[in-house]
Design a protein around this motif. Structure first.
Motif, mmCIF file in Angstrom:
data_model
loop_
_atom_site.group_PDB
_atom_site.id
_atom_site.type_symbol
_atom_site.label_atom_id
_atom_site.label_comp_id
_atom_site.label_asym_id
_atom_site.label_seq_id
_atom_site.Cartn_x
_atom_site.Cartn_y
_atom_site.Cartn_z
ATOM 1 N N ARG A 81 8.718 8.850 -10.596
ATOM 2 C CA ARG A 81 7.414 9.368 -10.179
ATOM 3 C C ARG A 81 6.553 8.232 -9.647
ATOM 4 N NH1 ARG A 81 4.751 12.359 -14.720
ATOM 5 N NH2 ARG A 81 4.233 10.284 -15.470
ATOM 6 N N TYR A 82 5.925 8.490 -8.525
ATOM 7 C CA TYR A 82 5.001 7.526 -7.940
ATOM 8 C C TYR A 82 3.703 7.577 -8.734
ATOM 9 C CZ TYR A 82 2.144 5.219 -4.345
ATOM 10 O OH TYR A 82 1.306 4.367 -3.658
ATOM 11 N N GLU A 83 3.342 6.474 -9.363
ATOM 12 C CA GLU A 83 2.143 6.409 -10.195
ATOM 13 C C GLU A 83 0.915 5.976 -9.404
ATOM 14 O OE1 GLU A 83 2.041 7.633 -13.123
ATOM 15 O OE2 GLU A 83 4.182 7.807 -13.534
ATOM 16 N N GLY A 84 1.122 5.361 -8.245
ATOM 17 C CA GLY A 84 -0.006 4.934 -7.422
ATOM 18 C C GLY A 84 -0.011 3.434 -7.177
ATOM 19 N N LEU A 85 -1.146 2.948 -6.680
ATOM 20 C CA LEU A 85 -1.309 1.533 -6.366
ATOM 21 C C LEU A 85 -1.997 0.813 -7.523
ATOM 22 C CD1 LEU A 85 -2.547 1.770 -2.666
ATOM 23 C CD2 LEU A 85 -0.221 1.335 -3.494
ATOM 24 N N TYR A 86 -1.482 -0.371 -7.833
ATOM 25 C CA TYR A 86 -2.014 -1.194 -8.909
ATOM 26 C C TYR A 86 -2.195 -2.617 -8.402
ATOM 27 C CZ TYR A 86 -1.022 2.367 -12.443
ATOM 28 O OH TYR A 86 -1.030 3.510 -13.200
ATOM 29 N N GLY A 105 0.819 -1.205 0.000
ATOM 30 C CA GLY A 105 0.000 0.000 0.000
ATOM 31 C C GLY A 105 0.853 1.255 0.000
ATOM 32 N N HIS A 106 0.179 2.385 0.274
ATOM 33 C CA HIS A 106 0.886 3.666 0.307
ATOM 34 C C HIS A 106 1.891 3.688 1.456
ATOM 35 C CE1 HIS A 106 -1.590 5.488 -2.767
ATOM 36 N NE2 HIS A 106 -2.690 5.223 -2.097
ATOM 37 N N ILE A 107 2.923 4.475 1.312
ATOM 38 C CA ILE A 107 3.942 4.652 2.340
ATOM 39 C C ILE A 107 3.860 6.092 2.846
ATOM 40 C CG2 ILE A 107 6.435 4.696 2.830
ATOM 41 C CD1 ILE A 107 5.420 1.868 2.357
ATOM 42 N N GLY A 108 3.707 6.238 4.141
ATOM 43 C CA GLY A 108 3.682 7.569 4.739
ATOM 44 C C GLY A 108 2.661 8.472 4.071
#
Length: 152
Positions: free
Chosen positions: A119-124, A7-10
């Motif tokens: 670049r962080y593109e998100g969760l997939y 998942g997301h970090i921080g």
């Protein structure tokens, strides 16, 4: 001790950029400094980096086709030997099974700084995979990832 982080970090959000692979490691976004897949065959993939080095990678708005790890000539970027079911490729297969989200980071050119950044593109989510000939005619693993959409 399991140090996997899914998942997301921080407070990092899609669109945030990082100047180097070392910065990705230090922030916890992607732990390996060189490998494109973070995770293990037992827990799944936590994150991947698309560094524009695998010729079979495709980044699209609605899906990503991500080439597995291995078999690439470091000088030309072409596949010269078949990819195997190594720990990193098995990690993505495990993610297809578990449905846990994978952080996707991609190397892009930053016009503001005139350099490449990650670049962080998100969760997939990994929704499937196949093994077969790639652009160089050598068998590669291709993983299909789709964005996780919240509130849809």
């Amino acid at each position: 001790m399991n140090t996997s982080r899914f998942g997301h970090i921080g407070s990092y959000l899609p669109g945030d950029t990082f100047r180097s692979r070392l910065e990705l490691r230090l922030t916890g976004m992607h732990r390996p400094v060189r490998a494109g897949i973070a995770g293990s065959q037992h827990t799944g993939a936590e994150s991947i980096v698309m560094s524009q080095v695998y010729e079979d990678d495709v980044f699209g708005e609605d899906e990503i086709i991500y080439s597995g790890q291995g078999g690439r000539d470091l000088k030309t970027g072409h596949q010269i030997s078949p990819q195997t079911e190594n720990d990193r490729n098995l990690a993505l297969m495990k993610s297809a099974e578990t449905g846990l989200p994978v952080r996707v980071l991609r190397k892009v050119f930053d016009d503001e700084f005139g350099t490449e950044v990650f670049r962080y593109e998100g969760l997939y989510c990994v929704t499937g995979f196949e093994y077969g000939p790639g652009k160089s005619g050598v068998n590669v693993w291709r993983f299909r990832l789709v964005p996780v959409r919240f509130g849809v």
